[in-house]
Write a protein that holds these residues in place. Structure first.
Motif, PDB file in Angstrom:
ATOM      1  N   THR A  79       0.817  -1.208   0.000  1.00 34.81           N
ATOM      2  CA  THR A  79       0.000   0.000   0.000  1.00 34.81           C
ATOM      3  C   THR A  79       0.855   1.263   0.000  1.00 34.81           C
ATOM      4  O   THR A  79       1.996   1.257   0.470  1.00 34.81           O
ATOM      5  CB  THR A  79      -0.942   0.052   1.227  1.00 34.81           C
ATOM      6  N   ALA A  80       0.275   2.354  -0.500  1.00 33.12           N
ATOM      7  CA  ALA A  80       0.967   3.643  -0.513  1.00 33.12           C
ATOM      8  C   ALA A  80       1.271   4.097   0.911  1.00 33.12           C
ATOM      9  O   ALA A  80       2.352   4.634   1.178  1.00 33.12           O
ATOM     10  CB  ALA A  80       0.126   4.681  -1.250  1.00 33.12           C
ATOM     11  N   LEU A  81       0.349   3.870   1.828  1.00 36.89           N
ATOM     12  CA  LEU A  81       0.565   4.261   3.218  1.00 36.89           C
ATOM     13  C   LEU A  81       1.747   3.513   3.817  1.00 36.89           C
ATOM     14  O   LEU A  81       2.622   4.119   4.451  1.00 36.89           O
ATOM     15  CB  LEU A  81      -0.693   4.015   4.059  1.00 36.89           C
ATOM     16  N   ASP A  82       1.806   2.197   3.611  1.00 35.62           N
ATOM     17  CA  ASP A  82       2.931   1.415   4.132  1.00 35.62           C
ATOM     18  C   ASP A  82       4.248   1.876   3.522  1.00 35.62           C
ATOM     19  O   ASP A  82       5.278   1.914   4.191  1.00 35.62           O
ATOM     20  CB  ASP A  82       2.722  -0.075   3.876  1.00 35.62           C
ATOM     21  N   CYS A  83       4.215   2.250   2.258  1.00 37.00           N
ATOM     22  CA  CYS A  83       5.416   2.747   1.593  1.00 37.00           C
ATOM     23  C   CYS A  83       5.873   4.059   2.240  1.00 37.00           C
ATOM     24  O   CYS A  83       7.051   4.235   2.538  1.00 37.00           O
ATOM     25  CB  CYS A  83       5.156   2.952   0.100  1.00 37.00           C
ATOM     26  N   CYS A  89      11.916   3.557   2.003  1.00 35.87           N
ATOM     27  CA  CYS A  89      11.179   3.640   0.747  1.00 35.87           C
ATOM     28  C   CYS A  89      10.493   4.991   0.573  1.00 35.87           C
ATOM     29  O   CYS A  89      10.325   5.740   1.532  1.00 35.87           O
ATOM     30  CB  CYS A  89      10.107   2.547   0.708  1.00 35.87           C
ATOM     31  N   GLU A  90      10.096   5.264  -0.671  1.00 36.47           N
ATOM     32  CA  GLU A  90       9.318   6.457  -0.975  1.00 36.47           C
ATOM     33  C   GLU A  90       8.433   6.179  -2.183  1.00 36.47           C
ATOM     34  O   GLU A  90       8.738   5.312  -3.002  1.00 36.47           O
ATOM     35  CB  GLU A  90      10.224   7.652  -1.243  1.00 36.47           C
ATOM     36  N   LEU A  91       7.348   6.933  -2.276  1.00 40.51           N
ATOM     37  CA  LEU A  91       6.467   6.841  -3.434  1.00 40.51           C
ATOM     38  C   LEU A  91       6.975   7.774  -4.515  1.00 40.51           C
ATOM     39  O   LEU A  91       7.271   8.939  -4.243  1.00 40.51           O
ATOM     40  CB  LEU A  91       5.043   7.253  -3.065  1.00 40.51           C
ATOM     41  N   ARG A  92       7.107   7.257  -5.722  1.00 46.01           N
ATOM     42  CA  ARG A  92       7.493   8.086  -6.854  1.00 46.01           C
ATOM     43  C   ARG A  92       6.720   7.591  -8.067  1.00 46.01           C
ATOM     44  O   ARG A  92       6.858   6.446  -8.470  1.00 46.01           O
ATOM     45  CB  ARG A  92       8.997   7.996  -7.111  1.00 46.01           C
ATOM     46  N   GLY A  93       5.891   8.469  -8.622  1.00 45.66           N
ATOM     47  CA  GLY A  93       5.092   8.084  -9.783  1.00 45.66           C
ATOM     48  C   GLY A  93       4.141   6.942  -9.491  1.00 45.66           C
ATOM     49  O   GLY A  93       3.899   6.101 -10.356  1.00 45.66           O
ATOM     50  N   GLY A  94       3.645   6.871  -8.252  1.00 53.39           N
ATOM     51  CA  GLY A  94       2.719   5.815  -7.881  1.00 53.39           C
ATOM     52  C   GLY A  94       3.369   4.493  -7.528  1.00 53.39           C
ATOM     53  O   GLY A  94       2.693   3.527  -7.207  1.00 53.39           O
ATOM     54  N   GLU A  95       4.700   4.428  -7.592  1.00 55.36           N
ATOM     55  CA  GLU A  95       5.420   3.202  -7.259  1.00 55.36           C
ATOM     56  C   GLU A  95       6.196   3.387  -5.975  1.00 55.36           C
ATOM     57  O   GLU A  95       6.711   4.468  -5.690  1.00 55.36           O
ATOM     58  CB  GLU A  95       6.408   2.842  -8.375  1.00 55.36           C
TER      59      GLU A  95
END
Length: 135
Positions: A79-83, A89-95
């Motif tokens: 999930t984005a929240l866990d990321c 980790c980080e979210l970049r472009g939805g990944e």
């Protein structure tokens, strides 16, 4: 091979990959993880590898240099929240991807990704380029 060595508990245990009883059996075993997309049970990264080279050679895992443990790779976080909550980790472009400092450990590696990462000569670590940093 029917069993695997657990570097954290110093014991040999049946490999999770041999658990054919299904999801319920797999998720109740603290050493295993259920991969729903493949319908298989696998050993968690933390219990598979005791060193960085073996851990990093498994595409599902990554080495945490801060805790000296193998763990699940960012791209396997669901999930984005866990990321966002994961310090590596980080979210970049939805990944969900590794932060620069964990993705690249040398200046040469860091410079391969000049759009998002830059080498800090003072701290000797790869950091996120200010223009792409989220505040």
């Amino acid at each position: 091979m029917r069993c695997t060595w657990n570097p954290q508990t110093f014991e040999c245990r049946q490999r999770c990959e041999l658990d054919t009883a299904g999801q319920d059996s797999c998720v109740t075993n603290p050493y295993c993880e259920w991969i729903a997309s493949a319908g298989i049970c696998v050993t968690q990264c933390a219990f598979k590898y005791a060193n960085s080279s073996n851990c990093d050679s498994d595409t599902k895992c990554m080495w945490n240099p801060d805790t000296m443990e193998c763990r699940k790779g960012c791209d396997y976080i669901k999930t984005a929240l866990d990321c966002r909550l994961d310090p590596m980790c980080e979210l970049r472009g939805g990944e969900c991807i590794k932060k620069c400092q964990y993705a690249y450990t040398t200046m040469d590696e860091c410079e391969v990704d000049p759009v998002t990462c830059i080498w800090d000569n003072t701290s000797k670590i790869c950091t996120k380029v200010c223009a792409t940093a989220v505040t």
